[in-house]
Every structure is written in C-alpha cells, then in structure tokens.
Scaffold this active site. Structure first.
Site, short mmCIF file in Angstrom:
data_model
loop_
_atom_site.label_atom_id
_atom_site.label_comp_id
_atom_site.label_asym_id
_atom_site.label_seq_id
_atom_site.Cartn_x
_atom_site.Cartn_y
_atom_site.Cartn_z
N CYS A 1 38.20 60.55 35.21
CA CYS A 1 39.40 60.14 35.96
C CYS A 1 39.99 58.82 35.46
O CYS A 1 41.19 58.58 35.62
CB CYS A 1 39.09 60.07 37.45
SG CYS A 1 38.83 61.73 38.14
N CYS B 1 35.39 57.78 37.95
CA CYS B 1 34.51 58.31 36.90
C CYS B 1 35.19 58.22 35.52
O CYS B 1 36.40 58.01 35.42
CB CYS B 1 34.10 59.74 37.22
SG CYS B 1 35.28 61.02 36.74
N HIS C 1 32.92 64.91 35.98
CA HIS C 1 33.61 64.52 37.21
C HIS C 1 32.92 65.07 38.46
O HIS C 1 32.70 64.35 39.43
CB HIS C 1 35.08 64.97 37.18
CG HIS C 1 35.72 64.85 38.53
ND1 HIS C 1 36.17 63.65 39.02
CD2 HIS C 1 35.90 65.76 39.52
CE1 HIS C 1 36.62 63.82 40.25
NE2 HIS C 1 36.47 65.10 40.58
N CYS D 1 39.02 58.45 42.35
CA CYS D 1 37.75 58.53 41.64
C CYS D 1 37.72 57.56 40.46
O CYS D 1 38.71 57.41 39.73
CB CYS D 1 37.52 59.96 41.15
SG CYS D 1 36.00 60.18 40.22
N ASP E 1 11.45 73.45 39.84
CA ASP E 1 11.28 74.54 40.80
C ASP E 1 10.21 75.47 40.24
O ASP E 1 9.96 75.51 39.03
CB ASP E 1 12.61 75.25 41.06
CG ASP E 1 12.58 76.06 42.35
OD1 ASP E 1 11.50 76.14 43.00
OD2 ASP E 1 13.61 76.64 42.73
N ASP F 1 19.73 69.86 45.74
CA ASP F 1 20.09 70.21 44.36
C ASP F 1 20.99 71.43 44.44
O ASP F 1 20.93 72.19 45.41
CB ASP F 1 18.86 70.62 43.54
CG ASP F 1 18.46 72.05 43.83
OD1 ASP F 1 17.88 72.30 44.90
OD2 ASP F 1 18.77 72.96 43.02
N1 PRF Z 1 12.67 78.68 47.01
C1 PRF Z 1 12.56 78.10 45.77
N2 PRF Z 1 13.64 77.64 45.11
C2 PRF Z 1 14.85 77.75 45.70
C3 PRF Z 1 15.02 78.33 46.97
C4 PRF Z 1 13.87 78.82 47.69
O1 PRF Z 1 13.92 79.33 48.81
C5 PRF Z 1 16.40 78.29 47.24
C6 PRF Z 1 17.09 78.80 48.44
N3 PRF Z 1 18.37 78.26 48.61
C7 PRF Z 1 17.01 77.68 46.13
N4 PRF Z 1 16.06 77.37 45.21
N5 PRF Z 1 11.36 78.01 45.20
#
Ligand code: PRF
Length: 376
Positions: free
Chosen positions: A313, A310, A339, A308, A96, A270
């Site tokens: 479990c 895993c 888990h 489950c 991110d 995620d």
């Molecule tokens: N932008 C970025 N990362 C994120 C979000 C976003 O809007 C969100 C929103 N749920 C989670 N992670 N760059």
C-alpha cells in the site's frame, strides 16, 4: 527436571469479554497473543520470502506434516537440520499433524483404531498414518509446536458417530503423547473435537486436559457450519480449557471470526484464507473485501487500502496491481499476499491493544461497521 518447550504467560484478561492478552515462549522466540499464524503448507508461505514475513512482523508460521512427509520427506528435512534450517525461518513454527489434511484431501480413507489408510493425493499410492507415525514425522520436522493426530468429523455427523470419533481421538492423543521423543524442544498440543455437541466437547476437553499437553487446540470448526454455530461452540468450549496454557482455534482466519474468537478467549489462529484469496486478486481492507481485478479499478490510483501502511500500500496502486493480474504477472499475487497477511497481523495487533485498554467490544463494533458486517 526437564524444561517445558512451550511457556504461556497470561498478561491480562479483558474486563468485558473472555479475551486475554498473553505471551507464548518457544525455543525460537516469544510472541504476544492473540496472534494470527500465516500458513506455509509446503515449507513456504506461498510467494513470500522469510525476510518479507519478518518485515510484516510475523512471529510464528504453520506447516503441514502430511505434505512434508510425502514431499520432500521428513527424513530429508531432518538431514537438512530440521524445518527451521531447511526453509530459512528462525522464528517459531507449528506443524499440523496430518489428521485434518488426510480427511480433507485424501481419497478412500479407512479409519481404524490403529490409524488411517488412504491414498496419496500426489500420486495415488497407498499410505498409512497413525498417531505414533504422525508424531515421529513431527519430531523429524522439529517444529516448536506439534499437533496431535486427530479425526475432524463433519460438523453435522450423527451424535453417535462423533462420540465414537471423540473417544478414538482421545486415545490417539494419549498414544501421541507417549510417542513424543523431544518434549524439551517441541511442545505437543491436544485437539478438542466434538462437533456441535456440548456434551461431546466437554468429554473431549475432559479427556485431553487430564493429559499434560503444552496447549490445547479447538478443531472441527469452520468446516461448513455458520459463524453463529461456531461462536456458540466456542462459548461453551473455551472455558473448559486450562488458563495457564495457550488455546488455538484451527483453520479460522476471516477478520470477523478472529475478533469473535479472541472475545471468547482464543490465543492463536491460522488459515490459508488471506493468502489463498490474495492469489486470485481478493484483498482484505478496512472497508471489506476488494476484488482488484474488477474493471472499476483500471484507473484507480489509490492504494488497496488507504488506511494501510504495508509495503504494497505504500508503493503500488490498485490500477497497477490490477494490470499485473490481467497480465498474469506473479508480482501481482506477491503484492496482494503481502497485503492480506499484513492486514491480519495488524488486525491482531489492534485486538491486543483493545484488550489492553479493555475496549474490545467497542473495537469490534467499529471494525465490523467499517468492514461492512453486522454486529449480532
Ligand atoms: N484438526 C486438525 N487440523 C485442522 C482442523 C482440525 O480439526 C481444522 C478444522 N477447522 C483445521 N485444521 N488437526
């Protein structure tokens, strides 16, 4: 001609919903979608070894530009040979951009056209991130998939503010694309914002799809709005995205939202949810959440989830895991983290099978019924 770093292959569309079965290929492998990506913010999925993640069939994990930039530093990670090598994970990684983390963690933000000024949440020092800087850091980290630097405004901000924000996020996306140095080995995704406003989601999607991103994320959801509001935004936003590229719903990981997102054509998800709640003893099971610390499990010698398969479990009881939590033993949170991640990865496997069989709505109904949720 340079090769694109990320390839998407649409395998099939489900008959009764917008769901799709697909395949994403990155320089570190191929995985089927829809998929859930465990979160490893600090270059580690908390408490679990890469071997354990592989054993549960995790194919791609997520890490964070902001955290790794501050500590240990992206230059250090580059010196180690990149994030894959640094953390001993040879499958796909997504980073991110830091945008969201700056807005959710940092204090005293000052947003301008150039970027965002804020204070470190580690030590209070003054920091500045811009689209170019975020991309520079992400290039140093070397993940297979990188995110554009965006602003994630509060869902209920005014229309006028979100419009300005969307326009700036589009300009930031374009600047990021220009700054990207490794398009052959790292794919860059654009992030559609726009809060709950259809017109602004359309504008954002139009701006970003006019640029050649490797995939498209939907941001600004799961930030306090209701599930119904999120689904409504997805209903009109996902169809605006190109069919030949992956679609990623950021920060969403409750079982019902994964199913509802897949139904609306989302390919990637995620969330810290499964690992975060695991660390305080909350487990996801086929019959809903189970709080293993509760007294009623003191002499319960069944696994967390009788359905489950895993590692946790197959080998441990609720009574034992409760004991570990009561005794503050770290093995307890390792077992529940294992888990919960297995549970979501397995859920997505079932979702993919249901798409294959054109039975996703039936699957949803049966799952919600057992999990204790109402189907709307
Ligand atoms: N932008 C970025 N990362 C994120 C979000 C976003 O809007 C969100 C929103 N749920 C989670 N992670 N760059």
């Amino acid at each position: 001609m340079s090769e694109a770093a990320i390839k998407y292959r649409l395998i099939k569309k489900e008959k009764h919903t917008g769901a799709r079965l697909g395949e994403v290929t990155t320089p570190h492998g191929t995985f089927q979608t829809p998929i859930f990506m465990p979160v490893g913010t600090q270059a580690t999925v908390k408490s679990l070894a890469p071997e354990e993640l592989k054993e549960m069939n995790a194919q791609i994990i997520l890490s964070n530009t902001y955290h790794l930039w501050e500590r240990p530093g992206d230059d250090l990670v580059a010196e180690a040979g990149g994030l894959h090598k640094f953390m001993n994970w040879d499958r796909s990684i997504l980073t991110d951009s830091g945008g969201f983390q700056v807005f959710s963690l940092a204090k005293l933000r000052d947003i301008s056209e150039e970027g965002v000024r804020f204070r470190s949440n580690l030590n209070g020092s003054k920091l500045f991130l811009s689209p170019e800087k975020a991309i520079h850091i992400e290039n140093n980290l070397g993940a297979d998939i990188m995110m554009s630097f965006d602003e994630c405004p509060p869902f209920f901000e005014s229309y006028d503010y979100i419009k300005k924000s969307v326009e700036r996020t589009s300009r930031w996306a374009e600047r990021g694309l220009k700054a990207h140095r490794n398009p052959n080995t790292q794919g860059l995704f654009g992030i559609v914002q726009g809060g709950g406003h259809k017109e602004l989601r359309q504008q954002s999607a139009r701006d970003l799809t006019s640029l050649d991103f490797a995939g498209y994320s939907i941001g600004g959801l799961s930030v306090g709005e209701s599930k119904a509001e999120m689904n409504h935004v997805l209903d009109f936003t996902t169809p605006l995205l190109p069919e030949n590229k992956p679609r990623y719903l950021m920060g969403v990981g409750s079982p019902d939202a994964l199913i509802d997102g897949a139904i609306r054509g989302i390919d990637m998800f995620d969330c810290v949810l499964p690992t975060r709640i695991a660390r305080n003893g909350t487990c996801m099971t086929s019959h809903g959440r189970l709080v293993v610390k509760n007294a009623k499990y003191a002499r319960d010698f069944r696994p967390l989830d009788e359905n489950c398969q895993c590692y946790t479990c197959r080998n441990y009881t609720r009574a034992y895991i409760r004991h570990l939590f009561k005794a503050d033993e770290t093995f307890g949170l390792r077992l529940t983290s294992y888990h919960n991640l297995y549970f979501l990865l397995d859920l997505m496997k079932q979702v993919r099978q249901a798409i294959m069989d054109d039975e996703l709505l039936d699957f949803k109904e049966a799952f919600f019924e057992q999990y204790g949720l109402n189907v709307e």
